[in-house]
Design a protein around this motif. Structure first.
Motif, PDB file in Angstrom:
ATOM      1  N   GLU A 209      36.556  36.005  48.793  1.00 38.81           N
ATOM      2  CA  GLU A 209      36.061  36.316  47.455  1.00 38.81           C
ATOM      3  C   GLU A 209      37.068  37.257  46.825  1.00 38.81           C
ATOM      4  O   GLU A 209      37.605  38.141  47.501  1.00 38.81           O
ATOM      5  CB  GLU A 209      34.699  37.008  47.535  1.00 38.81           C
ATOM      6  N   GLU A 283      32.483  40.135  41.890  1.00 38.75           N
ATOM      7  CA  GLU A 283      33.117  38.892  42.362  1.00 38.75           C
ATOM      8  C   GLU A 283      33.510  38.047  41.151  1.00 38.75           C
ATOM      9  O   GLU A 283      32.658  37.649  40.371  1.00 38.75           O
ATOM     10  CB  GLU A 283      32.139  38.108  43.245  1.00 38.75           C
ATOM     11  N   HIS A 286      36.048  32.781  44.076  1.00 36.16           N
ATOM     12  CA  HIS A 286      35.697  32.525  45.476  1.00 36.16           C
ATOM     13  C   HIS A 286      36.400  31.252  45.911  1.00 36.16           C
ATOM     14  O   HIS A 286      36.290  30.226  45.231  1.00 36.16           O
ATOM     15  CB  HIS A 286      34.171  32.385  45.588  1.00 36.16           C
TER      16      HIS A 286
HETATM   17 MG    MG Z   1      30.749  33.210  45.903  1.00 37.40          MG
END
Ligand code: MG
Ligand code: ATP
Length: 393
Positions: A209, A283, A286
């Protein structure tokens, strides 16, 4: 563009529902409007930023050899029944029935659909490697949509999917995306740190991530200070050179970096106390290698040189452009407002006519405006600019 003729519905008051600074500033600056929980309209200035983010992502995906397609938002449930995820996905999935009583859904992601496209056309190892991506709206019925576009229910995602003959080539594909993500986030003026992430049943080390550090981040992060100063791969990086890519990935995964979900106290204890950063993170991307999970379930196979057909090895690579608008603001603002990194700013400059109505000044402004625009600069509008003497961009 005349500011006086632009649609910039900014608010004087700070809306009560906005808990974090990016949400407050985005509402105050008239960038987005909430239409229902976690669902937003993008107003002109917000859309300009979103589009600039999108185009940086697109340029870097293309540079890394990924090929753009566009899959629909609405998908047939049957594809998801093949992979077994139709039931597994639960309430996050928005399910729809059409007039013929067919089960449809608003896509939360596109592994099944892209696997279907692949299996329909690709038969041979000679057609690989292949990486297909799109930038498309997703819907996930999040339990707690919050923080504005940071955690929406309808949100924009760039999702790429790689196809390779074997795990070794799948790693090269993974590394390509890893390296392109470093460049992508750097070009947006933010520092995104790759942190090891859950790999699920397949195991291995190919899930990262990318997080940016911000006090309002939803994840706890633990990482080595070295990540703040590592060099970003240059524009002319050779994406065909597997060993160069591997070196970069090693340099960027060597030191400790993990979110709270993956945090390992024993390993963390080896990091010198003065090198530790324990912070919060958002985040923004990813990347994930999942092997033959979907290709086996859905019969996506390619024949090798020996003619034997085998399920293709896949990975998926997501970035959240709409979340990034908010994340960039979280990372770059002060008490007076947003400090846009130049590459994603809605406008490059504001031109203020201090003597609006004076023929000579108006003409000088117009002339300057035209020349700036010819030089490739975008628009001209600053909050507070009241002149009406500058033409549209
Ligand atoms: Mg994710
Ligand atoms: P999260 O853990 O934040 O819920 P996720 O792990 O479920 O995200 P992915 O499936 O990895 O998300 O999606 C790829 C990217 O899409 C994320 O890195 C993020 O940038 C973006 N994204 C995911 N969910 C949302 C959301 N609800 N609102 C806005 N962007 C999102």
């Amino acid at each position: 563009m005349y500011l006086s003729r632009y649609f910039l519905p900014n608010l004087k008051e700070t809306p009560k529902e906005a808990e974090i600074v990016s949400h407050r500033y985005m509402l105050r600056a008239g960038m987005v409007r909430q239409q229902s929980a976690g669902i937003y309209s993008w107003l002109p200035m917000g859309l300009r930023v979103l589009k600039r983010i999108e185009s940086i992502i697109r340029e870097e995906q293309n540079r890394a050899g990924a090929i753009e397609i566009l899959m629909p938002t609405i998908q047939p449930a049957d594809l998801w029944r093949e992979s077994g995820r139709y039931d597994a996905y639960g309430k996050q999935m928005l399910r729809i029935t059409d007039r013929h009583e067919r089960d449809m859904l608003f896509g939360p992601t596109n592994e099944e659909m892209v696997t279907d496209i692949f299996r329909s056309y690709v038969r041979s190892y000679k057609d690989l490697p292949l990486n297909l991506y799109h930038i498309q709206w997703k819907f996930r019925d999040e339990v707690r949509p919050r923080f504005g576009v940071m955690r929406g229910r309808e949100f924009l995602m760039k999702d790429a999917y790689s196809f390779d003959t074997d795990p070794e080539n799948a790693r090269i594909a993974y590394n390509r995306m890893f390296v392109s993500y470093l460049r992508t986030f750097d070009r947006m003026g933010i520092k995104a740190i790759p942190m090891r992430a859950e790999t699920g049943p397949i195991g291995g080390d190919m899930s990262h991530e990318f997080l940016i550090l911000a006090d309002t981040g939803e994840s706890g992060v633990f990482c080595h200070k070295d990540y703040l100063d590592l060099p970003i791969p240059p524009e002319n990086i050779d994406y065909e050179n597997a060993s160069d890519l591997q070196d970069i990935v090693l340099a960027w995964t060597n030191a400790y970096a993990a979110t709270d979900e993956m945090h390992n106290e024993a390993e963390w204890a080896h990091v010198d106390k003065s090198d530790r950063m324990a912070a919060r993170g958002i985040e923004v991307g990813h990347i994930f290698h999942f092997g033959t999970k979907y290709s086996e379930a859905m019969g996506a196979k390619v024949a090798g040189p020996d003619g034997v057909e085998k399920p293709v090895h896949m990975g998926s690579y997501g970035i959240g452009p709409s979340r990034l608008v908010a994340a960039i603001i979280e990372a770059s603002h002060d008490d007076d407002g947003i400090i846009w990194p130049a590459s994603v700013a809605p406008f490059d400059l504001g031109l203020i006519n201090l003597k609006s109505g004076d023929a000579a000044t108006d003409a000088a402004c117009l002339d300057l405006y035209g020349r700036l625009e010819n030089a490739g600069l975008q628009g001209a509008s600053l909050p507070g600019w009241t002149s009406s003497a500058c033409p549209d961009s």
